[in-house]
Design a protein around this motif. Sequence first.
Motif, PDB file in Angstrom:
ATOM      1  N   GLY A  84       0.827  -1.199   0.000  1.00 21.82           N
ATOM      2  CA  GLY A  84       0.000   0.000   0.000  1.00 21.82           C
ATOM      3  C   GLY A  84       0.860   1.247   0.000  1.00 21.82           C
ATOM      4  N   SER A  85       0.208   2.391  -0.164  1.00 18.25           N
ATOM      5  CA  SER A  85       0.931   3.664  -0.231  1.00 18.25           C
ATOM      6  C   SER A  85       0.364   4.736   0.684  1.00 18.25           C
ATOM      7  CB  SER A  85       0.915   4.178  -1.678  1.00 18.25           C
ATOM      8  OG  SER A  85      -0.423   4.365  -2.125  1.00 18.25           O
ATOM      9  N   SER A  86      -0.641   4.381   1.503  1.00 23.54           N
ATOM     10  CA  SER A  86      -1.345   5.371   2.323  1.00 23.54           C
ATOM     11  C   SER A  86      -0.791   5.505   3.734  1.00 23.54           C
ATOM     12  CB  SER A  86      -2.822   4.991   2.405  1.00 23.54           C
ATOM     13  OG  SER A  86      -2.964   3.771   3.119  1.00 23.54           O
ATOM     14  N   GLY A  87       0.062   4.557   4.154  1.00 24.58           N
ATOM     15  CA  GLY A  87       0.498   4.514   5.543  1.00 24.58           C
ATOM     16  C   GLY A  87      -0.420   3.690   6.422  1.00 24.58           C
ATOM     17  N   VAL A  88      -1.534   3.182   5.850  1.00 28.78           N
ATOM     18  CA  VAL A  88      -2.477   2.344   6.583  1.00 28.78           C
ATOM     19  C   VAL A  88      -2.353   0.910   6.078  1.00 28.78           C
ATOM     20  CG1 VAL A  88      -4.926   1.844   7.009  1.00 28.78           C
ATOM     21  CG2 VAL A  88      -4.100   4.207   7.059  1.00 28.78           C
ATOM     22  N   ARG A  89      -2.285  -0.035   7.009  1.00 27.69           N
ATOM     23  CA  ARG A  89      -2.290  -1.450   6.650  1.00 27.69           C
ATOM     24  C   ARG A  89      -3.331  -2.175   7.482  1.00 27.69           C
ATOM     25  NH1 ARG A  89       2.523  -5.954   7.397  1.00 27.69           N
ATOM     26  NH2 ARG A  89       2.140  -5.464   9.600  1.00 27.69           N
ATOM     27  N   TRP A  90      -4.097  -3.026   6.840  1.00 32.56           N
ATOM     28  CA  TRP A  90      -5.106  -3.838   7.507  1.00 32.56           C
ATOM     29  C   TRP A  90      -4.505  -5.202   7.845  1.00 32.56           C
ATOM     30  CZ3 TRP A  90      -9.605  -1.495   8.745  1.00 32.56           C
ATOM     31  CH2 TRP A  90      -9.945  -0.336   8.036  1.00 32.56           C
ATOM     32  N   VAL A  91      -4.671  -5.628   9.090  1.00 34.67           N
ATOM     33  CA  VAL A  91      -4.168  -6.920   9.556  1.00 34.67           C
ATOM     34  C   VAL A  91      -5.386  -7.783   9.871  1.00 34.67           C
ATOM     35  CG1 VAL A  91      -2.699  -8.109  11.215  1.00 34.67           C
ATOM     36  CG2 VAL A  91      -2.121  -5.786  10.477  1.00 34.67           C
ATOM     37  N   ILE A  92      -5.534  -8.877   9.118  1.00 27.48           N
ATOM     38  CA  ILE A  92      -6.818  -9.585   9.063  1.00 27.48           C
ATOM     39  C   ILE A  92      -6.665 -11.056   9.404  1.00 27.48           C
ATOM     40  CG2 ILE A  92      -8.719 -10.250   7.529  1.00 27.48           C
ATOM     41  CD1 ILE A  92      -7.748  -7.806   5.758  1.00 27.48           C
ATOM     42  N   ASP A  93      -7.467 -11.528  10.340  1.00 24.93           N
ATOM     43  CA  ASP A  93      -7.695 -12.962  10.515  1.00 24.93           C
ATOM     44  C   ASP A  93      -9.165 -13.200  10.195  1.00 24.93           C
ATOM     45  OD1 ASP A  93      -7.908 -15.611  11.191  1.00 24.93           O
ATOM     46  OD2 ASP A  93      -6.656 -15.443  12.977  1.00 24.93           O
ATOM     47  N   PRO A  94      -9.458 -13.734   9.011  1.00 26.27           N
ATOM     48  CA  PRO A  94     -10.857 -13.842   8.587  1.00 26.27           C
ATOM     49  C   PRO A  94     -11.660 -14.854   9.384  1.00 26.27           C
ATOM     50  CG  PRO A  94      -9.438 -15.014   7.063  1.00 26.27           C
ATOM     51  CD  PRO A  94      -8.528 -14.277   8.010  1.00 26.27           C
ATOM     52  N   LEU A  95     -10.964 -15.812  10.012  1.00 30.92           N
ATOM     53  CA  LEU A  95     -11.644 -16.821  10.821  1.00 30.92           C
ATOM     54  C   LEU A  95     -10.666 -17.320  11.875  1.00 30.92           C
ATOM     55  CD1 LEU A  95     -13.873 -18.751  11.607  1.00 30.92           C
ATOM     56  CD2 LEU A  95     -13.401 -20.105   9.555  1.00 30.92           C
ATOM     57  N   ASP A  96     -10.721 -16.723  13.045  1.00 33.63           N
ATOM     58  CA  ASP A  96      -9.852 -17.114  14.151  1.00 33.63           C
ATOM     59  C   ASP A  96     -10.602 -18.140  14.985  1.00 33.63           C
ATOM     60  OD1 ASP A  96      -7.453 -16.893  15.670  1.00 33.63           O
ATOM     61  OD2 ASP A  96      -8.589 -15.836  17.205  1.00 33.63           O
ATOM     62  N   GLY A  97     -10.068 -19.352  15.010  1.00 31.60           N
ATOM     63  CA  GLY A  97     -10.780 -20.462  15.638  1.00 31.60           C
ATOM     64  C   GLY A  97     -11.317 -21.408  14.590  1.00 31.60           C
ATOM     65  N   THR A  98     -10.520 -21.684  13.559  1.00 34.58           N
ATOM     66  CA  THR A  98     -10.980 -22.487  12.424  1.00 34.58           C
ATOM     67  C   THR A  98     -11.397 -23.892  12.838  1.00 34.58           C
ATOM     68  OG1 THR A  98      -9.566 -21.249  10.903  1.00 34.58           O
ATOM     69  CG2 THR A  98     -10.350 -23.373  10.151  1.00 34.58           C
ATOM     70  N   VAL A  99     -10.648 -24.510  13.753  1.00 37.03           N
ATOM     71  CA  VAL A  99     -11.002 -25.867  14.160  1.00 37.03           C
ATOM     72  C   VAL A  99     -12.345 -25.872  14.893  1.00 37.03           C
ATOM     73  CG1 VAL A  99     -10.335 -27.832  15.605  1.00 37.03           C
ATOM     74  CG2 VAL A  99      -8.632 -26.692  14.164  1.00 37.03           C
ATOM     75  N   ASN A 100     -12.586 -24.882  15.749  1.00 40.61           N
ATOM     76  CA  ASN A 100     -13.912 -24.759  16.366  1.00 40.61           C
ATOM     77  C   ASN A 100     -14.995 -24.657  15.308  1.00 40.61           C
ATOM     78  OD1 ASN A 100     -12.882 -24.830  18.960  1.00 40.61           O
ATOM     79  ND2 ASN A 100     -13.024 -22.626  19.306  1.00 40.61           N
ATOM     80  N   TYR A 101     -14.752 -23.802  14.313  1.00 40.99           N
ATOM     81  CA  TYR A 101     -15.725 -23.598  13.229  1.00 40.99           C
ATOM     82  C   TYR A 101     -15.963 -24.896  12.467  1.00 40.99           C
ATOM     83  CZ  TYR A 101     -17.790 -21.407   9.055  1.00 40.99           C
ATOM     84  OH  TYR A 101     -18.614 -21.048   8.012  1.00 40.99           O
ATOM     85  N   LEU A 102     -14.897 -25.629  12.173  1.00 35.69           N
ATOM     86  CA  LEU A 102     -15.010 -26.879  11.432  1.00 35.69           C
ATOM     87  C   LEU A 102     -15.881 -27.883  12.176  1.00 35.69           C
ATOM     88  CD1 LEU A 102     -13.953 -28.630   9.011  1.00 35.69           C
ATOM     89  CD2 LEU A 102     -12.062 -29.296  10.506  1.00 35.69           C
ATOM     90  N   TYR A 103     -15.767 -27.885  13.508  1.00 37.44           N
ATOM     91  CA  TYR A 103     -16.516 -28.845  14.318  1.00 37.44           C
ATOM     92  C   TYR A 103     -17.895 -28.338  14.741  1.00 37.44           C
ATOM     93  CZ  TYR A 103     -12.810 -32.307  14.883  1.00 37.44           C
ATOM     94  OH  TYR A 103     -11.877 -33.299  14.660  1.00 37.44           O
ATOM     95  N   GLY A 104     -18.239 -27.096  14.377  1.00 40.87           N
ATOM     96  CA  GLY A 104     -19.527 -26.541  14.771  1.00 40.87           C
ATOM     97  C   GLY A 104     -19.551 -25.984  16.180  1.00 40.87           C
TER      98      GLY A 104
END
Length: 276
Positions: A84-104
């Motif tokens: 990027g060139s704005s000085g802003v950066r986004w730090v993203i975890d789209p799904l934190d806890g994937t194993v929990n999610y996989l198991y419902g």
Amino acid sequence: MTDAQHTDALHSELLDLAREAARRAGALLRDGRPADLAVAATKSSPIDVVTEMDIAAEKLITGFLSEHRPEDGFLGEEGASSEGSSGVRWVIDPLDGTVNYLYGLPTWSVSIAAEQDGETVVGVVEIPMRGETHSAVVGRGAWATGAWEGERALACRPAPPLDQALVSTGFNYVTEVRTHQAEVAHRLIPLVRDIRRGGSAAVDLCDLAAGRLDGYYERGLNAWDIAAGDLIAREAGALTGGRPAERPGRALTVAATPGVFEPLQRLLEDFGAWHD
């Protein structure tokens, strides 16, 4: 407009965008989870998994943010990376806890942080199965919406003696690392009230901010795991760090209420909970 007003306006804009991106990704993950959800890839080991939904959620988030702020950079768990060139950066975890999610299981989240010139200034953690959104702006406190009415200011709970502290942790998916982590937990558990293992670092940090935990620690975390939750915890009055005099990071992350933080950090240092 003064520099301070310009900064406030920017942070408010970033907060609004992060909240909306997290809301959309959370809805996608909650409502779009296929009945036959399967593992799409593995990361550090065969039990450290990525699902098709992790990837879809990250694409949704980066697409939405790029549409509104095309000059910003990205760092995402599932591969999004640009300067990027704005000085802003986004730090993203789209799904934190994937194993929990996989198991419902319900303890999973969407974590989005915005950095300005290398400093985290905005953090949002969406916890869809709780119906909660936790957020913070640097210097402006931490807040949450949920089953209660309106927006609630977050504040970590008064510090108990360490032997009455409820502490959460997590375990790595690499066998050698998790075996060492189990040894540390074995030594720590007689010295605290009890230990919890939720499965999402971002949720644990928000629970600390909300007064639901007294402390949290974990080895092997990445920037996207903790960027938003760390800011939320700090803005709620918690202390965060790594090894003594270090910042949170892969070697060790420690977060706790003042009064619990130092004795917990000292024990973890003595137990060798960190890694080089």
